[in-house]
Design an enzyme around this catalytic site. Structure first.
Site, PDB file in Angstrom:
ATOM      1  N   SER A  17       0.838  -1.209   0.000  1.00  0.00           N
ATOM      2  CA  SER A  17       0.000   0.000   0.000  1.00  0.00           C
ATOM      3  C   SER A  17       0.871   1.257   0.000  1.00  0.00           C
ATOM      4  CB  SER A  17      -0.882   0.007   1.244  1.00  0.00           C
ATOM      5  OG  SER A  17      -1.511   1.257   1.363  1.00  0.00           O
ATOM      6  N   LYS A  68     -15.158  -2.419   2.138  1.00  0.00           N
ATOM      7  CA  LYS A  68     -15.776  -1.095   1.961  1.00  0.00           C
ATOM      8  C   LYS A  68     -17.289  -1.112   2.237  1.00  0.00           C
ATOM      9  CE  LYS A  68     -12.440   1.092  -1.062  1.00  0.00           C
ATOM     10  NZ  LYS A  68     -12.170   1.832  -2.283  1.00  0.00           N
ATOM     11  N   ASP A 104     -13.534   8.454  -2.234  1.00  0.00           N
ATOM     12  CA  ASP A 104     -13.058   7.974  -3.542  1.00  0.00           C
ATOM     13  C   ASP A 104     -13.621   8.796  -4.705  1.00  0.00           C
ATOM     14  OD1 ASP A 104     -11.364   5.880  -2.816  1.00  0.00           O
ATOM     15  OD2 ASP A 104     -12.963   4.382  -2.821  1.00  0.00           O
ATOM     16  N   GLY A 129     -17.006  -1.118 -16.095  1.00  0.00           N
ATOM     17  CA  GLY A 129     -16.978  -1.669 -14.739  1.00  0.00           C
ATOM     18  C   GLY A 129     -18.041  -0.995 -13.891  1.00  0.00           C
ATOM     19  N   ALA A 130     -18.774  -1.805 -13.117  1.00  0.00           N
ATOM     20  CA  ALA A 130     -19.821  -1.240 -12.255  1.00  0.00           C
ATOM     21  C   ALA A 130     -19.652  -1.758 -10.825  1.00  0.00           C
ATOM     22  CB  ALA A 130     -21.201  -1.592 -12.808  1.00  0.00           C
ATOM     23  N   ASP A 157     -26.260  -7.065 -15.476  1.00  0.00           N
ATOM     24  CA  ASP A 157     -27.195  -6.809 -14.383  1.00  0.00           C
ATOM     25  C   ASP A 157     -26.607  -5.850 -13.328  1.00  0.00           C
ATOM     26  OD1 ASP A 157     -29.636  -7.345 -13.102  1.00  0.00           O
ATOM     27  OD2 ASP A 157     -28.568  -8.599 -11.650  1.00  0.00           O
TER      28      ASP A 157
HETATM   29  P1  NAP Z   1     -14.569  -4.299  -8.255  1.00  0.00           P
HETATM   30  O1  NAP Z   1     -15.532  -3.951  -7.157  1.00  0.00           O
HETATM   31  O2  NAP Z   1     -14.076  -5.691  -8.436  1.00  0.00           O
HETATM   32  O3  NAP Z   1     -15.309  -3.808  -9.618  1.00  0.00           O
HETATM   33  C1  NAP Z   1     -14.812  -4.053 -10.895  1.00  0.00           C
HETATM   34  C2  NAP Z   1     -16.008  -4.378 -11.783  1.00  0.00           C
HETATM   35  O4  NAP Z   1     -15.581  -4.478 -13.144  1.00  0.00           O
HETATM   36  C3  NAP Z   1     -16.656  -5.723 -11.429  1.00  0.00           C
HETATM   37  O5  NAP Z   1     -18.049  -5.606 -11.528  1.00  0.00           O
HETATM   38  C4  NAP Z   1     -16.091  -6.649 -12.513  1.00  0.00           C
HETATM   39  O6  NAP Z   1     -16.867  -7.784 -12.745  1.00  0.00           O
HETATM   40  C5  NAP Z   1     -16.097  -5.713 -13.696  1.00  0.00           C
HETATM   41  N1  NAP Z   1     -15.218  -6.144 -14.787  1.00  0.00           N
HETATM   42  C6  NAP Z   1     -14.102  -6.905 -14.715  1.00  0.00           C
HETATM   43  N2  NAP Z   1     -13.580  -7.043 -15.949  1.00  0.00           N
HETATM   44  C7  NAP Z   1     -14.368  -6.363 -16.812  1.00  0.00           C
HETATM   45  C8  NAP Z   1     -14.364  -6.137 -18.225  1.00  0.00           C
HETATM   46  N3  NAP Z   1     -13.395  -6.643 -18.990  1.00  0.00           N
HETATM   47  N4  NAP Z   1     -15.332  -5.378 -18.762  1.00  0.00           N
HETATM   48  C9  NAP Z   1     -16.310  -4.866 -17.993  1.00  0.00           C
HETATM   49  N5  NAP Z   1     -16.393  -5.063 -16.643  1.00  0.00           N
HETATM   50  C10 NAP Z   1     -15.434  -5.789 -16.065  1.00  0.00           C
HETATM   51  O7  NAP Z   1     -13.279  -3.387  -8.158  1.00  0.00           O
HETATM   52  P2  NAP Z   1     -13.203  -1.868  -7.630  1.00  0.00           P
HETATM   53  O8  NAP Z   1     -12.971  -1.842  -6.181  1.00  0.00           O
HETATM   54  O9  NAP Z   1     -14.345  -1.130  -8.197  1.00  0.00           O
HETATM   55  O10 NAP Z   1     -11.837  -1.385  -8.304  1.00  0.00           O
HETATM   56  C11 NAP Z   1     -11.723  -1.241  -9.714  1.00  0.00           C
HETATM   57  C12 NAP Z   1     -10.353  -0.678 -10.035  1.00  0.00           C
HETATM   58  O11 NAP Z   1     -10.262   0.647  -9.516  1.00  0.00           O
HETATM   59  C13 NAP Z   1      -9.202  -1.464  -9.412  1.00  0.00           C
HETATM   60  O12 NAP Z   1      -8.150  -1.548 -10.331  1.00  0.00           O
HETATM   61  C14 NAP Z   1      -8.781  -0.615  -8.251  1.00  0.00           C
HETATM   62  O13 NAP Z   1      -7.406  -0.746  -7.949  1.00  0.00           O
HETATM   63  C15 NAP Z   1      -9.080   0.783  -8.780  1.00  0.00           C
HETATM   64  N6  NAP Z   1      -9.282   1.767  -7.708  1.00  0.00           N
HETATM   65  C16 NAP Z   1      -8.471   2.838  -7.688  1.00  0.00           C
HETATM   66  C17 NAP Z   1      -8.607   3.786  -6.713  1.00  0.00           C
HETATM   67  C18 NAP Z   1      -7.683   4.976  -6.725  1.00  0.00           C
HETATM   68  O14 NAP Z   1      -7.592   5.662  -5.698  1.00  0.00           O
HETATM   69  N7  NAP Z   1      -7.030   5.257  -7.823  1.00  0.00           N
HETATM   70  C19 NAP Z   1      -9.604   3.660  -5.729  1.00  0.00           C
HETATM   71  C20 NAP Z   1     -10.446   2.543  -5.775  1.00  0.00           C
HETATM   72  C21 NAP Z   1     -10.266   1.584  -6.781  1.00  0.00           C
HETATM   73  P3  NAP Z   1     -16.491  -9.144 -11.922  1.00  0.00           P
HETATM   74  O15 NAP Z   1     -16.824  -8.846 -10.482  1.00  0.00           O
HETATM   75  O16 NAP Z   1     -17.346 -10.169 -12.522  1.00  0.00           O
HETATM   76  O17 NAP Z   1     -15.031  -9.388 -12.135  1.00  0.00           O
END
Ligand code: NAP
Length: 284
Positions: A17, A68, A104, A129-130, A157
């Site tokens: 981290s 979270k 965020d 991504g959702a 969905d």
């Molecule tokens: P998450 O809850 O796992 O959400 C990601 C979503 O994208 C899930 O619904 C996933 O489906 C879907 N997905 C995966 N591959 C895909 C594709 N090829 N096309 C469309 N949808 C797809 O993750 P998160 O917490 O939102 O984080 C997402 C990213 O943001 C991560 O890389 C994280 O490191 C980054 N992030 C950055 C910050 C920052 O401060 N910069 C803060 C928070 C998060 P499945 O669940 O089926 O895989």
């Protein structure tokens, strides 16, 4: 002797981290006797951890994957943003009560304005991504009066549910979903494209979209910050599109959390330098 106030990051697992470097640099710069630690806790350790937080021995934490949403049931109060997003990334302990925040989404908006120089108002924005991060940023983009928000997820969905949530809670917003195979037309007329999936974190990950749909008028954002330049951003640069990685969002969400905990303005330049240094250290 005044004892140090303890803050930290709650998650599992917590690998490499950047948050301790950012926050400890900020505490030092402002002469605040405090320390930011990593609290890597398994699900079965959560109840005890929250008891400790409530007792005041830890003053506040950031929350990351996978807690979270889970953290909500341990809290007494939520900020308006956290309530709307349905997840917290920051907790403040105050007189034995725990208040949850989500920085965020606003962190992303600040990065969009400061690092990319772009205001989301009246923009057409496509988000891939959702999940949790998408939820935080799309709620804020809707509040910032984006002209049109289009969401796409590998599980349609999930995107539909997020769209209904935004429509229900934020008035006068144009938000819809699009299937992966229909992304092309959405992106062609978009101003901003955001990757809010973890696709791109690993070196052998594919691209989250077909790069042929990118165009030079786009701002291409990737919420991923490690690596700082994902394959998607490399492809965007190749065709002359502007890019933004997730480092600014990480920095600003941290700075907002710092202010919630300390009541002081965050020394953002110092936090940015600490982040850069840590990034270089971890790259070696
Ligand atoms: P998450 O809850 O796992 O959400 C990601 C979503 O994208 C899930 O619904 C996933 O489906 C879907 N997905 C995966 N591959 C895909 C594709 N090829 N096309 C469309 N949808 C797809 O993750 P998160 O917490 O939102 O984080 C997402 C990213 O943001 C991560 O890389 C994280 O490191 C980054 N992030 C950055 C910050 C920052 O401060 N910069 C803060 C928070 C998060 P499945 O669940 O089926 O895989």
């Amino acid at each position: 002797m005044v004892s140090k106030k303890i803050f930290g990051l709650l998650g599992y697992p917590i690998k490499h981290s950047f948050s301790p470097a950012i926050h400890n640099a900020a505490f030092k710069a402002l002469g605040i006797k405090a320390e930011y630690r990593l609290f890597e806790k398994k699900p079965k350790e959560l109840t005890d951890f929250f008891k400790k937080l409530r007792s005041g021995s830890i003053r506040g934490v950031n929350v990351t994957i996978p807690y979270k949403e889970e953290a909500l049931r341990y809290l007494d109060e939520l900020s308006q943003e956290a309530e709307l997003i349905g997840a917290v990334n920051t907790i403040l302990g105050k007189s034995e009560s725990l208040i949850g925040y989500n920085t965020d989404g606003l962190g992303f908006i600040l990065s969009l304005r400061k690092e990319a120089g772009i205001d989301p108002q009246d923009k057409k924005i496509v988000i891939i991504g959702a999940g949790g991060a998408s939820r935080a940023i799309s709620v804020h983009l809707a509040r910032e009066k984006a002209a049109n928000i289009i969401l796409s997820d590998i599980i349609p969905d999930k995107a539909e549910k997020l769209v209904s949530h935004i429509r229900k809670n934020i008035s006068r917003v144009k938000v819809s979903t699009v299937k992966k195979e229909e992304l092309n037309s959405g992106v062609r007329t978009a101003d901003i494209l955001i990757n809010a999936t973890p696709v791109g974190m690993k070196p052998d990950d594919p691209l989250p979209i077909d790069p042929r749909i990118l165009h030079p008028r786009l701002l291409v954002c990737d919420l991923i910050y490690n690596p700082p330049k994902t394959k998607l951003l490399t492809e965007a640069e190749k065709i002359g599109a502007k890019t933004l990685n997730g480092l600014g969002m990480l920095l600003h969400q941290g700075a907002l959390a710092f202010t919630i905990w300390t009541g002081r303005e965050a020394p953002i330049e110092i936090m940015a330098r600490a982040l850069e240094k840590e990034l270089k250290t971890q790259a070696n």
